[in-house]
Write a protein that holds these residues in place. Structure first.
Motif, mmCIF file in Angstrom:
data_model
loop_
_atom_site.group_PDB
_atom_site.id
_atom_site.type_symbol
_atom_site.label_atom_id
_atom_site.label_comp_id
_atom_site.label_asym_id
_atom_site.label_seq_id
_atom_site.Cartn_x
_atom_site.Cartn_y
_atom_site.Cartn_z
ATOM 1 N N PRO A 151 0.825 -1.208 0.000
ATOM 2 C CA PRO A 151 0.000 0.000 0.000
ATOM 3 C C PRO A 151 0.864 1.265 0.000
ATOM 4 O O PRO A 151 1.957 1.270 0.553
ATOM 5 N N PRO A 152 0.380 2.319 -0.618
ATOM 6 C CA PRO A 152 1.124 3.579 -0.614
ATOM 7 C C PRO A 152 1.248 4.120 0.810
ATOM 8 O O PRO A 152 0.332 3.972 1.624
ATOM 9 N N SER A 153 2.361 4.727 1.098
ATOM 10 C CA SER A 153 2.569 5.277 2.444
ATOM 11 C C SER A 153 1.764 6.555 2.663
ATOM 12 O O SER A 153 1.401 6.875 3.788
ATOM 13 N N ASP A 154 1.443 7.266 1.590
ATOM 14 C CA ASP A 154 0.665 8.508 1.678
ATOM 15 C C ASP A 154 -0.822 8.171 1.843
ATOM 16 O O ASP A 154 -1.435 7.548 0.964
ATOM 17 N N SER A 155 -1.396 8.588 2.956
ATOM 18 C CA SER A 155 -2.800 8.270 3.232
ATOM 19 C C SER A 155 -3.747 8.915 2.215
ATOM 20 O O SER A 155 -4.791 8.351 1.897
ATOM 21 N N GLU A 156 -3.391 10.083 1.699
ATOM 22 C CA GLU A 156 -4.239 10.738 0.696
ATOM 23 C C GLU A 156 -4.296 9.919 -0.589
ATOM 24 O O GLU A 156 -5.352 9.802 -1.209
ATOM 25 N N VAL A 157 -3.174 9.346 -0.985
ATOM 26 C CA VAL A 157 -3.134 8.508 -2.187
ATOM 27 C C VAL A 157 -3.964 7.249 -1.951
ATOM 28 O O VAL A 157 -4.747 6.843 -2.819
ATOM 29 N N ARG A 158 -3.801 6.626 -0.762
ATOM 30 C CA ARG A 158 -4.593 5.428 -0.446
ATOM 31 C C ARG A 158 -6.084 5.719 -0.507
ATOM 32 O O ARG A 158 -6.860 4.940 -1.061
ATOM 33 N N GLU A 159 -6.493 6.856 0.070
ATOM 34 C CA GLU A 159 -7.910 7.228 0.068
ATOM 35 C C GLU A 159 -8.415 7.478 -1.346
ATOM 36 O O GLU A 159 -9.518 7.044 -1.702
ATOM 37 N N ARG A 160 -7.621 8.158 -2.163
ATOM 38 C CA ARG A 160 -8.030 8.457 -3.543
ATOM 39 C C ARG A 160 -8.137 7.169 -4.353
ATOM 40 O O ARG A 160 -9.075 7.002 -5.136
ATOM 41 N N VAL A 161 -7.195 6.251 -4.151
ATOM 42 C CA VAL A 161 -7.243 4.970 -4.853
ATOM 43 C C VAL A 161 -8.499 4.200 -4.444
ATOM 44 O O VAL A 161 -9.196 3.632 -5.286
ATOM 45 N N ALA B 278 -16.360 4.211 -18.571
ATOM 46 C CA ALA B 278 -16.034 5.088 -17.449
ATOM 47 C C ALA B 278 -15.383 4.297 -16.310
ATOM 48 O O ALA B 278 -14.488 4.806 -15.630
ATOM 49 N N ALA B 279 -15.810 3.056 -16.121
ATOM 50 C CA ALA B 279 -15.213 2.211 -15.080
ATOM 51 C C ALA B 279 -13.743 1.951 -15.379
ATOM 52 O O ALA B 279 -12.897 2.041 -14.485
ATOM 53 N N VAL B 280 -13.436 1.645 -16.630
ATOM 54 C CA VAL B 280 -12.049 1.398 -17.019
ATOM 55 C C VAL B 280 -11.207 2.651 -16.797
ATOM 56 O O VAL B 280 -10.059 2.571 -16.342
ATOM 57 N N GLU B 281 -11.765 3.817 -17.075
ATOM 58 C CA GLU B 281 -11.042 5.071 -16.857
ATOM 59 C C GLU B 281 -10.747 5.286 -15.373
ATOM 60 O O GLU B 281 -9.620 5.629 -15.003
ATOM 61 N N ALA B 282 -11.747 5.102 -14.522
ATOM 62 C CA ALA B 282 -11.559 5.305 -13.079
ATOM 63 C C ALA B 282 -10.562 4.295 -12.525
ATOM 64 O O ALA B 282 -9.659 4.653 -11.748
ATOM 65 N N LEU B 283 -10.703 3.049 -12.916
ATOM 66 C CA LEU B 283 -9.795 2.017 -12.430
ATOM 67 C C LEU B 283 -8.379 2.232 -12.960
ATOM 68 O O LEU B 283 -7.400 2.004 -12.247
ATOM 69 N N GLY B 284 -8.279 2.702 -14.183
ATOM 70 C CA GLY B 284 -6.971 3.004 -14.756
ATOM 71 C C GLY B 284 -6.278 4.125 -14.003
ATOM 72 O O GLY B 284 -5.062 4.083 -13.767
ATOM 73 N N GLU B 285 -7.043 5.128 -13.605
ATOM 74 C CA GLU B 285 -6.471 6.228 -12.831
ATOM 75 C C GLU B 285 -5.976 5.724 -11.477
ATOM 76 O O GLU B 285 -4.906 6.113 -11.003
ATOM 77 N N ALA B 286 -6.743 4.827 -10.856
ATOM 78 C CA ALA B 286 -6.328 4.247 -9.578
ATOM 79 C C ALA B 286 -5.038 3.456 -9.740
ATOM 80 O O ALA B 286 -4.127 3.557 -8.908
ATOM 81 N N LEU B 287 -4.941 2.685 -10.797
ATOM 82 C CA LEU B 287 -3.728 1.908 -11.053
ATOM 83 C C LEU B 287 -2.518 2.822 -11.287
ATOM 84 O O LEU B 287 -1.419 2.541 -10.793
ATOM 85 N N GLU B 288 -2.730 3.894 -12.012
ATOM 86 C CA GLU B 288 -1.638 4.854 -12.252
ATOM 87 C C GLU B 288 -1.146 5.457 -10.937
ATOM 88 O O GLU B 288 0.064 5.594 -10.730
ATOM 89 N N LEU B 289 -2.086 5.815 -10.065
ATOM 90 C CA LEU B 289 -1.698 6.372 -8.763
ATOM 91 C C LEU B 289 -0.880 5.358 -7.969
ATOM 92 O O LEU B 289 0.113 5.705 -7.344
ATOM 93 N N LEU B 290 -1.313 4.106 -7.986
ATOM 94 C CA LEU B 290 -0.592 3.074 -7.253
ATOM 95 C C LEU B 290 0.809 2.853 -7.829
ATOM 96 O O LEU B 290 1.773 2.666 -7.081
ATOM 97 N N GLU B 291 0.910 2.869 -9.132
ATOM 98 C CA GLU B 291 2.200 2.634 -9.768
ATOM 99 C C GLU B 291 3.175 3.784 -9.518
ATOM 100 O O GLU B 291 4.361 3.565 -9.306
ATOM 101 N N THR B 292 2.670 5.006 -9.502
ATOM 102 C CA THR B 292 3.566 6.151 -9.271
ATOM 103 C C THR B 292 3.906 6.296 -7.788
ATOM 104 O O THR B 292 4.942 6.835 -7.445
ATOM 105 N N ALA B 293 3.034 5.789 -6.899
ATOM 106 C CA ALA B 293 3.283 5.885 -5.464
ATOM 107 C C ALA B 293 4.277 4.830 -4.997
ATOM 108 O O ALA B 293 4.842 4.965 -3.914
ATOM 109 N N SER B 294 4.488 3.797 -5.791
ATOM 110 C CA SER B 294 5.389 2.709 -5.381
ATOM 111 C C SER B 294 6.832 3.109 -5.499
ATOM 112 O O SER B 294 7.284 3.820 -6.275
#
Length: 81
Positions: A37-47, A65-81
């Motif tokens: 999990p990302p260490s930043d709580s804001e990123v975790r909440e947004r994901v 729209a679901a693929v777009e939202a899920l894709g954004e979540a995946l991008e956040l997780l990948e950049t937070a790692s």
């Protein structure tokens, strides 16, 4: 006319592909949140928000729209790692 028919056929066949993509993305997000999990709580909440939004959109039938939202979540997780 022929191009229109080809376009319509492609559109009809792409909807199930997007629908099948959503559960895969949700499972990937869940696995990433559990294993690293990302260490930043804001990123975790947004994901978490985007994942819930993606699931709701998927269940409502709005797979694009679901693929777009899920894709954004995946991008956040990948950049937070």
């Amino acid at each position: 006319m022929r191009r229109t028919l080809i376009f319509l056929a492609a559109a009809v066949f792409s909807i199930p592909v997007l629908a099948m993509h959503c559960p895969k993305d949700m499972a990937e997000i869940d696995a990433m949140l559990e294993s690293n999990p990302p260490s930043d709580s804001e990123v975790r909440e947004r994901v978490a928000e985007l994942r819930a939004e993606g699931e709701a959109l998927h269940n409502a039938g709005d797979h694009e729209a679901a693929v777009e939202a899920l894709g954004e979540a995946l991008e956040l997780l990948e950049t937070a790692s």
